[in-house]
Design an enzyme around this catalytic site. Structure first.
Site, mmCIF file in Angstrom:
data_model
loop_
_atom_site.group_PDB
_atom_site.id
_atom_site.type_symbol
_atom_site.label_atom_id
_atom_site.label_comp_id
_atom_site.label_asym_id
_atom_site.label_seq_id
_atom_site.Cartn_x
_atom_site.Cartn_y
_atom_site.Cartn_z
ATOM 1 C CG HIS A 1 -2.152 -6.717 5.812
ATOM 2 N ND1 HIS A 1 -1.942 -5.627 6.610
ATOM 3 C CD2 HIS A 1 -2.602 -6.243 4.636
ATOM 4 C CE1 HIS A 1 -2.282 -4.538 5.952
ATOM 5 N NE2 HIS A 1 -2.686 -4.880 4.750
ATOM 6 C CG ASN A 2 -2.230 -11.020 9.570
ATOM 7 O OD1 ASN A 2 -1.839 -10.348 10.512
ATOM 8 N ND2 ASN A 2 -3.464 -10.977 9.148
#
Length: 86
Positions: free
Chosen positions: A15-16
């Protein structure tokens, strides 16, 4: 073609920042690279595709690479899935 199954161990999953760095690293290789989760396989060089997989810690994944630097790509990307990189 090289293939390796592994389990995602990094605390944040993909994620991210983690997925962004993973995709940037994949793009450093000339080989075609894919990440498969269940029945879904995405181009590891595509940020949107990789984010759509929703990979979390503990997910079993399969890395595929085909090309002149495939073995090195698999080794490097598998290592990234084992640690938090930011």
């Amino acid at each position: 073609m090289y293939m390796r199954q592994t389990v995602v161990r990094c605390d944040s999953g993909l994620h991210n920042e983690q997925v962004t760095y993973f995709v940037q690293k994949a793009n450093e290789y000339r080989s075609s690279i894919w990440l498969e989760v269940g029945s879904r396989r995405m181009n590891a060089k595509s940020l949107l595709g990789m984010m759509s997989l929703g990979v979390v810690t503990g997910t079993g994944v399969t890395l595929y690479a085909d090309g002149p630097d495939a073995a090195e790509a698999i080794d490097t990307l598998e290592a990234l899935l084992q640690q938090d990189i930011y």
